[in-house]
Design a protein around this motif. Structure first.
Motif, mmCIF file in Angstrom:
data_model
loop_
_atom_site.group_PDB
_atom_site.id
_atom_site.type_symbol
_atom_site.label_atom_id
_atom_site.label_comp_id
_atom_site.label_asym_id
_atom_site.label_seq_id
_atom_site.Cartn_x
_atom_site.Cartn_y
_atom_site.Cartn_z
ATOM 1 N N GLY A 25 0.813 -1.063 -0.017
ATOM 2 C CA GLY A 25 0.209 -0.374 0.622
ATOM 3 C C GLY A 25 0.476 1.123 -0.239
ATOM 4 N N ARG A 26 1.734 1.249 0.863
ATOM 5 C CA ARG A 26 2.521 2.383 0.817
ATOM 6 C C ARG A 26 3.293 2.627 -0.909
ATOM 7 N N VAL A 27 3.929 1.568 -1.143
ATOM 8 C CA VAL A 27 4.599 1.963 -2.461
ATOM 9 C C VAL A 27 3.519 2.337 -3.644
ATOM 10 N N LEU A 28 2.018 2.073 -4.044
ATOM 11 C CA LEU A 28 1.417 2.435 -4.619
ATOM 12 C C LEU A 28 0.762 3.818 -4.219
ATOM 13 N N ALA A 29 0.518 3.791 -2.564
ATOM 14 C CA ALA A 29 -0.278 5.158 -1.793
ATOM 15 C C ALA A 29 1.404 6.339 -2.894
ATOM 16 N N ALA A 30 2.082 6.107 -2.658
ATOM 17 C CA ALA A 30 3.127 7.165 -3.024
ATOM 18 C C ALA A 30 3.216 7.695 -4.597
ATOM 19 N N LYS A 31 2.600 6.721 -5.419
ATOM 20 C CA LYS A 31 2.451 7.120 -7.217
ATOM 21 C C LYS A 31 1.148 7.060 -7.334
ATOM 22 N N GLY A 32 0.428 7.292 -6.031
ATOM 23 C CA GLY A 32 -0.619 8.684 -5.900
ATOM 24 C C GLY A 32 -2.028 7.506 -5.967
ATOM 25 N N HIS A 33 -1.904 6.378 -5.527
ATOM 26 C CA HIS A 33 -3.255 5.361 -5.362
ATOM 27 C C HIS A 33 -3.590 5.659 -4.089
ATOM 28 N N ASP A 34 -4.796 6.038 -3.573
ATOM 29 C CA ASP A 34 -5.747 5.444 -2.795
ATOM 30 C C ASP A 34 -6.139 4.148 -2.358
ATOM 31 N N VAL A 35 -5.322 3.791 -0.719
ATOM 32 C CA VAL A 35 -5.227 2.699 -0.588
ATOM 33 C C VAL A 35 -6.160 2.291 0.633
ATOM 34 N N THR A 36 -7.107 1.792 0.864
ATOM 35 C CA THR A 36 -7.345 1.259 2.314
ATOM 36 C C THR A 36 -7.848 -0.053 2.552
ATOM 37 N N ILE A 37 -7.049 -0.241 4.482
ATOM 38 C CA ILE A 37 -7.042 -2.120 4.953
ATOM 39 C C ILE A 37 -8.389 -1.657 5.634
ATOM 40 N N PHE A 38 -8.431 -2.096 5.502
ATOM 41 C CA PHE A 38 -9.829 -3.203 6.760
ATOM 42 C C PHE A 38 -9.447 -4.555 7.509
ATOM 43 N N ALA A 39 -8.707 -3.958 8.880
ATOM 44 C CA ALA A 39 -8.611 -4.884 9.826
ATOM 45 C C ALA A 39 -8.602 -5.120 10.778
ATOM 46 N N SER A 40 -8.759 -6.266 11.781
ATOM 47 C CA SER A 40 -8.832 -6.503 13.076
ATOM 48 C C SER A 40 -8.069 -5.525 13.871
ATOM 49 N N SER A 41 -9.286 -4.360 14.707
ATOM 50 C CA SER A 41 -8.274 -3.925 15.901
ATOM 51 C C SER A 41 -7.871 -5.395 16.734
ATOM 52 N N PHE A 42 -7.983 -6.916 17.091
ATOM 53 C CA PHE A 42 -7.178 -7.505 18.201
ATOM 54 C C PHE A 42 -6.477 -7.900 17.386
ATOM 55 N N SER A 43 -5.289 -8.261 18.231
ATOM 56 C CA SER A 43 -4.321 -8.747 17.148
ATOM 57 C C SER A 43 -3.810 -10.486 18.200
ATOM 58 N N HIS A 44 -3.960 -11.141 16.715
ATOM 59 C CA HIS A 44 -4.303 -12.614 16.586
ATOM 60 C C HIS A 44 -3.044 -12.522 17.162
ATOM 61 N N PHE A 45 -1.552 -11.781 17.101
ATOM 62 C CA PHE A 45 -0.848 -12.174 17.863
ATOM 63 C C PHE A 45 -0.035 -11.942 19.684
ATOM 64 N N SER A 46 -0.383 -10.990 19.615
ATOM 65 C CA SER A 46 -0.759 -10.389 21.169
ATOM 66 C C SER A 46 -1.825 -11.736 21.592
ATOM 67 N N ARG A 47 -2.570 -11.049 21.247
ATOM 68 C CA ARG A 47 -4.511 -11.857 22.078
ATOM 69 C C ARG A 47 -4.874 -10.221 22.768
ATOM 70 N N ARG A 48 -4.474 -9.311 22.225
ATOM 71 C CA ARG A 48 -5.198 -8.674 22.916
ATOM 72 C C ARG A 48 -5.851 -7.265 21.919
ATOM 73 N N GLU A 49 -6.492 -6.031 22.826
ATOM 74 C CA GLU A 49 -7.148 -5.421 22.116
ATOM 75 C C GLU A 49 -5.848 -4.339 21.592
ATOM 76 N N GLU A 50 -5.472 -3.729 20.580
ATOM 77 C CA GLU A 50 -4.254 -3.370 19.847
ATOM 78 C C GLU A 50 -4.852 -1.338 19.715
ATOM 79 N N ARG A 51 -6.331 -1.547 19.311
ATOM 80 C CA ARG A 51 -6.129 -0.170 18.445
ATOM 81 C C ARG A 51 -7.528 0.924 18.983
ATOM 82 N N LEU A 52 -8.492 0.365 19.476
ATOM 83 C CA LEU A 52 -9.675 0.853 20.125
ATOM 84 C C LEU A 52 -9.580 1.137 21.622
ATOM 85 N N THR A 53 -9.727 2.382 21.814
ATOM 86 C CA THR A 53 -10.096 2.830 23.073
ATOM 87 C C THR A 53 -10.942 2.042 23.608
ATOM 88 N N PRO A 54 -11.215 1.664 24.644
ATOM 89 C CA PRO A 54 -13.298 1.421 25.352
ATOM 90 C C PRO A 54 -14.358 2.421 25.175
#
Length: 435
Positions: A25-54
């Motif tokens: 995405g950052r390569v494409l965005a640097a060339k003018g494309h609009d990239v949006t990634i939809f992801a979960s805020s709960f991390s599969h790797f740390s097994r905890r909420e990492e992005r959203l506030t209560p």
């Protein structure tokens, strides 16, 4: 071009997670494309909420030109029903989160799990956008070959039905494994629909993110990585060849082979070889018990470090370790992020897998041994320890040059754009100038 990517587990490099779509995405965005990634805020790797506030259900943040939309999903601790519930919530939440955004040109549904791909198909139908499938793993074939599903059982048949449904309705199917095209063609998918776009390595510097670095409750590349580096340096100061594994400790990885190899080295009188195992997963506790049973003080277990700290850790090692179980699905090849990180570090790779081909064999950037053979891995480590530092550096440099030549992210972003672009642009690969 406005591109949406539905990837449940996507992340920027501030934590231990996959950064494939951030890097593309950052390569494409640097060339003018609009990239949006939809992801979960709960991390599969740390097994905890990492992005959203209560209380937050959705949050949007732009990182290096790439827009991330994080949606809240329920927590889970293992691969039981709560993880399935988490997947279902992700699919429902992304369909809700995308409603207020401008219509995209294309929506990419990226597995691991197929609920994300189905959600992308629904959104593409509603938005009258192109629909593209990206298969990072072959489901259900991987689960069947791992013994988690019966080939003729109802869950496997349902997953095959969903996989076929999505692939046949997609404008294009992106696969990460070099042999996945054969698998898909055998299942009736036209060869012209299939695009091979493997993982790769960032070929221009990644900017650091001071805001995330300053948040120790989310990702702490300072203390975790710095303390680990200090421990590695102590091993090396004591005269040990230090070999490291950085990645998931999951069922497919076969990381117990590394611990068993360390035990064989100790028994054979090679105390000056130390092993560092960084990461988490289902098999980690069993590996720690195995190390305790053998009394291995030459094996260090460490918690995951953020992706942006990985290269600093790799730079301190003498040898990197890659292993997989001997599972039939690997006959289609590999596209492992950690393997590319290893080679990019310029360190020799000890590659313990029966997968055909691969960058270690093709580049000469390491030593290859059979999967699930502690004796072969121990012998290879002893051989690497017997080499001079200059010999190991030359081996690692061969791998580093090869990986940047063949798997640089700018070229891969061009292949990705070719796959997701309008049919009129399918006549040939997109060049860097067209990006």
């Amino acid at each position: 071009m406005r591109i949406w990517i539905f990837n449940h587990y996507a992340a920027p490099p501030d934590c231990a997670a996959g950064t494939r779509h951030y890097e593309l995405g950052r390569v494409l965005a640097a060339k003018g494309h609009d990239v949006t990634i939809f992801a979960s805020s709960f991390s599969h790797f740390s097994r905890r909420e990492e992005r959203l506030t209560p209380g937050e259900k959705v949050a949007t943040r732009t990182i290096d030109g790439v827009r991330f939309v994080w949606v809240r999903t329920p927590p889970y601790a293992d691969n039981g029903y709560r993880r399935v519930l988490n997947m279902a919530h992700y699919a429902a939440r992304v369909l809700s989160a995308q409603r207020g955004l401008n219509r995209p040109d294309v929506i990419v549904g990226s597995s691991v799990h197929l609920a994300a791909v189905l959600a992308a198909w629904v959104a593409a139908r509603c938005r009258r956008a192109r629909f593209v499938v990206e298969l990072r793993d072959l489901w259900p074939q991987t689960l069947i070959d791992m013994g988690a599903l019966r080939a003729n059982g109802l869950p496997a048949r349902l997953l095959r039905l969903v996989e076929s449904f999505c692939c046949r309705r997609a404008s294009a199917v992106i696969c990460l494994l070099p042999g996945a095209g054969d698998y898909l063609e055998a299942r009736g998918l036209p060869a012209g629909k299939i695009h091979y776009v493997p993982n790769g390595i960032a070929d221009f510097p990644r900017p650091m993110d001071p805001d995330r670095q300053a948040d120790p409750d989310v990702a702490d590349p300072g203390h975790r990585a710095a303390d680990l580096i200090d421990r590695i340096r102590r091993f090396r100061k004591d005269g040990c060849l230090t070999a490291g594994y950085i990645g998931s400790h999951g069922p497919a990885n076969g990381v117990a082979t590394i611990v068993a190899a360390a035990a064989e080295l100790r028994a054979a009188g090679h105390p000056r070889i130390a092993v560092v195992m960084v990461g988490d997963g289902q098999e980690k506790a069993a590996c720690q018990r195995l190390a305790d049973r053998h009394g291995l003080d030459n094996v260090l277990f460490w918690s995951p470090v953020p992706k942006q700290a990985v290269q600093a850790v790799l730079a301190e090692l003498d040898v990197t370790l890659f292993c997989l179980r001997d599972v039939a699905v690997f006959k289609y090849g590999l596209s492992s992020n950690k393997l590319f990180d290893y080679l990019a570090s310029g360190k020799p790779v000890l590659f313990a897998s029966n997968a055909p081909g691969g960058p270690v064999r093709e580049s000469g950037g390491g030593v290859c041994v059979p999967a699930e053979s502690p004796a072969d891995m121990a012998g290879a480590l002893a051989g690497l320890a017997a080499m001079s530092e200059t010999e190991r550096e030359r081996m690692g440099e061969r791998g580093r040059r090869w990986i940047y030549r063949h798997h640089g992210m700018t070229a891969l972003a061009g292949a990705f754009l070719t796959a997701v672009s309008e049919p009129a642009r399918r006549g040939g690969p997109v060049t860097e100038a067209q990006l």
